[in-house]
Design a protein around this motif. Structure first.
Motif, short mmCIF file in Angstrom:
data_model
loop_
_atom_site.label_atom_id
_atom_site.label_comp_id
_atom_site.label_asym_id
_atom_site.label_seq_id
_atom_site.Cartn_x
_atom_site.Cartn_y
_atom_site.Cartn_z
N LEU A 1 0.81 -1.21 0.00
CA LEU A 1 0.00 0.00 0.00
C LEU A 1 0.85 1.27 0.00
O LEU A 1 0.60 2.20 -0.78
N THR A 2 1.86 1.30 0.84
CA THR A 2 2.73 2.48 0.89
C THR A 2 3.43 2.69 -0.44
O THR A 2 3.52 3.82 -0.95
N LEU A 3 3.90 1.60 -1.03
CA LEU A 3 4.56 1.68 -2.33
C LEU A 3 3.59 2.23 -3.38
O LEU A 3 3.92 3.19 -4.10
N ALA A 4 2.41 1.64 -3.49
CA ALA A 4 1.45 2.06 -4.52
C ALA A 4 1.05 3.52 -4.34
O ALA A 4 0.84 4.24 -5.33
N SER A 5 0.94 3.96 -3.10
CA SER A 5 0.52 5.34 -2.83
C SER A 5 1.62 6.35 -3.15
O SER A 5 1.34 7.55 -3.25
N SER A 6 2.84 5.87 -3.30
CA SER A 6 3.98 6.78 -3.49
C SER A 6 4.44 6.89 -4.93
O SER A 6 5.46 7.53 -5.21
N LEU A 7 3.72 6.26 -5.87
CA LEU A 7 4.23 6.16 -7.24
C LEU A 7 3.83 7.33 -8.13
O LEU A 7 3.88 7.22 -9.35
N SER A 8 3.46 8.44 -7.54
CA SER A 8 3.18 9.67 -8.29
C SER A 8 2.03 9.54 -9.28
O SER A 8 1.98 10.26 -10.28
N ALA A 9 1.13 8.61 -9.02
CA ALA A 9 -0.06 8.51 -9.86
C ALA A 9 -1.07 9.57 -9.42
O ALA A 9 -0.96 10.14 -8.32
N ASP A 10 -2.03 9.83 -10.26
CA ASP A 10 -3.12 10.75 -9.91
C ASP A 10 -4.30 10.00 -9.32
O ASP A 10 -5.04 10.54 -8.49
N VAL A 11 -4.48 8.74 -9.79
CA VAL A 11 -5.60 7.92 -9.33
C VAL A 11 -5.07 6.52 -9.02
O VAL A 11 -4.31 5.95 -9.82
N LEU A 12 -5.47 5.97 -7.89
CA LEU A 12 -5.14 4.59 -7.54
C LEU A 12 -6.44 3.79 -7.54
O LEU A 12 -7.38 4.12 -6.81
N HIS A 13 -6.48 2.74 -8.37
CA HIS A 13 -7.67 1.89 -8.43
C HIS A 13 -7.47 0.68 -7.52
O HIS A 13 -6.45 0.00 -7.59
N ILE A 14 -8.47 0.41 -6.67
CA ILE A 14 -8.40 -0.74 -5.76
C ILE A 14 -9.61 -1.64 -5.96
O ILE A 14 -10.70 -1.18 -6.28
N ASP A 15 -9.40 -2.93 -5.78
CA ASP A 15 -10.43 -3.94 -5.96
C ASP A 15 -11.12 -4.17 -4.61
O ASP A 15 -10.57 -4.82 -3.72
N LEU A 16 -12.33 -3.65 -4.47
CA LEU A 16 -13.08 -3.79 -3.22
C LEU A 16 -14.06 -4.96 -3.26
O LEU A 16 -14.80 -5.17 -2.30
N VAL A 17 -14.04 -5.72 -4.36
CA VAL A 17 -14.82 -6.95 -4.42
C VAL A 17 -14.00 -8.09 -3.85
O VAL A 17 -14.44 -8.83 -2.96
N ARG A 18 -12.77 -8.23 -4.34
CA ARG A 18 -11.88 -9.27 -3.84
C ARG A 18 -11.37 -8.96 -2.43
O ARG A 18 -11.14 -9.86 -1.65
N CYS A 19 -11.16 -7.69 -2.13
CA CYS A 19 -10.56 -7.34 -0.84
C CYS A 19 -11.24 -6.09 -0.26
O CYS A 19 -10.63 -5.02 -0.22
N PRO A 20 -12.49 -6.22 0.19
CA PRO A 20 -13.19 -5.05 0.71
C PRO A 20 -12.56 -4.49 1.98
O PRO A 20 -12.65 -3.29 2.25
N GLU A 21 -11.87 -5.36 2.73
CA GLU A 21 -11.32 -4.92 4.01
C GLU A 21 -10.14 -3.97 3.86
O GLU A 21 -9.71 -3.35 4.85
N GLN A 22 -9.61 -3.81 2.64
CA GLN A 22 -8.47 -2.92 2.47
C GLN A 22 -8.85 -1.44 2.50
O GLN A 22 -7.98 -0.58 2.64
N LEU A 23 -10.13 -1.12 2.38
CA LEU A 23 -10.52 0.29 2.22
C LEU A 23 -10.07 1.16 3.39
O LEU A 23 -9.55 2.26 3.18
#
Length: 768
Positions: free
Chosen positions: A253-275
């Protein structure tokens, strides 16, 4: 809040793409006809999403065969063996040669390797990398599709496989380097593509990076950081969507959040608890795309639950930083539920619980309106209808069968064990079967000709009665048995001419399954499947295969295999109910298959194959979750196989799997014989069995059935010699990689005659 789609099904609602590709391969249409079909499909899907109200519409999600192969061609990562085709033929022919092989015009070139796309039943073409690999912009498909969309008035969002995921999907074809070392050579081509897209007016770019939801090495993490820092440095104004799916980000999560993207897409069907964790971690510069509509299954979205996710996110980061999307590309589900208008095939009660791609597009738009308060009478009606459908499904009497539940409850560990260990069983089996060294067999199905498919169609339409249809199938079965006898195959199969699909056929005879008329999904290339829908408790009302197995065995003194699909594969290749654990549904299926296995044995069938090609595919993407899955998956197989005597030989088949990391679990299945895909990998997959000293018998596939190419006897012998170098000859079987249903008779006959000849030659070759 904006809405967007990660990708849309490409085959067309009537499988237009499949038909056009196959017409092109057989010379019935030219390249212009093929490209025109592709253009028509793309425009139709763009307009459908635009009219529904989607804000960001994907382009470059269309492919004539596979999106990974598209990227390989785009990046110029063309293996050396295709250089002559590249010089002599149209780009489209090069593309299909890489996917399918090429055997004409004095050229004989093998196809690239194929494997499963993460834990789906979709297959992709594996990129091949050399130590001195060079990349260059070879195909401009991405740019061309964006300009086509722009000309059609579409606000298009180019979609491409991210650079790190692309490298991780590939395979090093020589030793001495790590594919991630190629990032510095690969990145300039990505930058060139982005520059072209920016010049054409692209605003958003979607990079698919599903590996961010998997276990990553430190080197992979460093590569991610470097690659995306470089992309952002060169393109400060492009809006980058980083798409992850099939799992939660968890420790990445920390890595993905730091990659200078404008939008991060997450799968809340497979892993709803990550929200909750994601909401705590995202910087203020990062928007969130919520994957809340299931892109992998056909059940209607529960608007109430989804709105809770959206509202929680809005409260934390504000609506302007929220995008609504499906969990992943809609590639994995059928196109349009509106095509399901035959109540005899799909009842209205079950249909009202479902949504296909077109309907899920509308669900996304409706959720956006509901969450933003932009509701009118129609939107409110959709919400009320959704709530009623969800409740009706929950209380439906169609779903539950207490006899099935009780049987599962009383199943014990003893039900998952053969009565004797393999060595004792092998002696009993050989006493009866009397098989030679290097016994030959096939995986089950034989070519389903146009005539066979026509008979099935006429029977379903009532143009053939049951007796007429039965007689035609018996005629084809006998012809196939006699032909196998004539060429000298040792263990025969009946050909499966009565079957439409290896999962659908069984689902049609099991309670708890529903079917669609046009619910086609792409498996690979032009191969489409129509997955059954498991909506309720599963059991077997009557024998399913005994009639045809008995008939085939009555025709010959040679052994004929009984052919079944295993419980895990039936589960994996169906749309599965989501109101109970998958493990419980799988055990119900296993008990149904067990009943069939014991009935086959009673009917005199002494070799029974229970295909499980999907066991490896079903592995969770995180290794920490493997053992829980493998425990119930292997148990399900053993329950299905363990009700027979020692002298009955149980086979299983697996394809396109890396076995090294689960070889102990494969051994725990305790099948007497396992057949595996090996030809495209040049027997590499066999090394896992050799290193493990696998005790049971193995049939490594000696020719690739996913290609029309016919390998010569000498090539098969070379593969068998590689096999014999690591596996004792007395453990080896000789067979194709997979079933032959999709092949033509002419190529099948040539290949199997060569295979039998190779087996006979090998029996004369002394072991090394």
């Amino acid at each position: 809040m904006q809405t967007h789609i990660l990708g849309y099904p490409r085959i067309g609602s009537n499988r237009e793409l499949k038909k056009a590709c196959e017409q092109y391969w057989t010379g019935k249409i030219d390249v212009n006809g093929l490209l025109e079909t592709g253009k028509t499909i793309k425009n139709k899907h763009w307009k459908l999403q635009q009219e529904a109200g989607i804000d960001l519409i994907p382009c470059n999600d269309f492919s004539f065969y596979d999106q990974v192969l598209d990227m390989t061609l785009t990046l110029g990562a063309i293996p050396e063996r295709y250089r002559e085709i590249a010089a002599r033929k149209h780009e489209t022919d090069l593309y299909f040669a890489m996917a399918r092989g090429f055997q004409k015009e004095s050229m004989d070139i093998t196809a690239m390797e194929m494997t499963k796309w993460f834990d789906t039943n979709y297959h992709y073409i594996v990129p091949e990398f050399q130590k001195d690999q060079e990349f260059s912009l070879f195909s401009e498909k991405i740019i061309e599709e964006f300009t086509d969309a722009k000309e059609a008035g579409i606000r298009a969002k180019p979609v491409m496989i991210g650079p790190v995921t692309y490298l991780l999907l590939g395979k090093e074809k020589e030793e001495g380097f790590d594919k991630l070392d190629l990032a510095d050579k690969l990145l300039p081509v990505y930058l060139q593509i982005l520059k072209e897209l920016e010049n054409q007016g692209a605003e958003y770019i979607q990079f698919d990076e599903p590996f961010l939801a998997l276990d990553l090495s430190e080197k992979a993490k460093e590569t991610y950081q470097w690659v995306y820092a470089e992309i952002r440095k060169h393109f400060p104004d492009l809006k980058l969507i980083l798409a992850t799916y099939f799992e939660g980000l968890n420790d990445n999560l920390t890595l993905a959040s730091s990659l200078s993207a404008d939008v991060l897409h997450i799968d809340l069907v497979r892993c709803p608890e990550q929200l909750d964790d994601v909401l705590q971690a995202v910087p203020e510069t990062l928007s969130l795309s919520l994957g809340i509509v299931d892109g992998r299954n056909i059940w209607k979205n529960d608007f109430g639950k989804s709105l809770n996710f959206i509202e929680k996110t809005i409260q934390k980061i504000g609506s302007e930083r929220v995008l609504i999307a499906p969990s992943c590309s809609l590639l994995h589900i059928p196109a349009d539920l509106d095509a399901e208008n035959n109540e005899e095939i799909l009842s209205g009660e079950i249909r009202q619980w479902m949504a296909f791609a077109k309907q899920k597009v509308n669900e996304i738009v409706t959720l956006s309106k509901l969450a933003s308060g932009d509701t009118d009478e129609n939107t409110q009606q959709q919400f009320d209808d959704n709530r009623r459908a969800i409740e009706k499904r929950r209380i439906s009497t169609l779903i539950h069968n207490h006899d099935v539940k009780d049987r599962v409850e009383v199943t014990t560990e003893e039900d998952a064990k053969r009565s004797s260990p393999f060595k004792a069983r092998k002696r009993s089996q050989q006493d009866i079967l009397q098989l030679p060294l290097f016994p030959t067999t096939t995986i089950g199905s034989f070519p389903q000709t146009k005539e066979v498919r026509n008979w099935r169609s006429k029977f379903k339409k009532g143009e053939l009665n049951a007796d007429e249809y039965d007689a035609l199938l018996k005629q084809e079965t006998e012809r196939t048995i006699r032909w196998q006898e004539d060429i000298g195959i040792d263990v025969l199969v009946h050909g499966e001419f009565e079957r439409n699909d290896m999962v659908e056929y069984f689902g049609e005879q099991l309670a708890g399954f529903a079917f669609t008329q046009n619910g086609w999904v792409q498996s690979y290339g032009s191969r489409c499947v129509k997955p059954p829908v498991i909506y309720g408790d599963v059991h077997r009302p009557a024998p399913m295969t005994v009639y045809w197995s008995e008939y085939a065995q009555s025709l010959t003194k040679k052994w004929v295999k009984g052919m079944l699909t295993g419980p895990v594969t039936i589960l994996q290749w169906s749309f599965v109910r989501d109101d109970q654990p998958r493990s419980l549904t799988c055990k119900q299926i296993a008990l149904a298959i067990r009943d069939e296995v014991t009935d086959l044995e009673k009917a005199g069938i002494r070799i029974i194959q229970i295909d499980e090609p999907a066991i490896r595919e079903g592995l969770p993407l995180r290794t920490s979750e493997w053992q829980n899955y493998l425990k119930w998956a292997i148990e399900a197989f053993r329950i299905s196989a363990s009700g027979v005597e020692d002298a009955t030989q149980i086979h299983t088949h697996m394809c396109y799997s890396e076995f090294n990391d689960i070889i102990q679990n494969i051994a725990d299945m305790d099948a007497d014989v396992i057949t595996i895909e090996c030809s495209r990998s040049q027997m590499e997959l066999l090394n896992a069995f050799a290193d493990f000293k696998y005790p049971n018998e193995i049939g490594p596939g000696v020719y690739d059935i996913h290609s029309p190419r016919v390998p010569p006897k000498e090539e098969m012998m070379e593969l068998l010699k590689k096999a014999q170098a690591v596996i004792p000859a007395e453990q080896l079987w000789v067979n194709p990689d997979c079933g032959l249903k999709t092949r033509h008779w002419e190529e099948t006959e040539k290949a199997l005659i060569a295979m039998v000849a190779a087996s006979k030659e090998m029996s004369k070759v002394p072991a090394l």
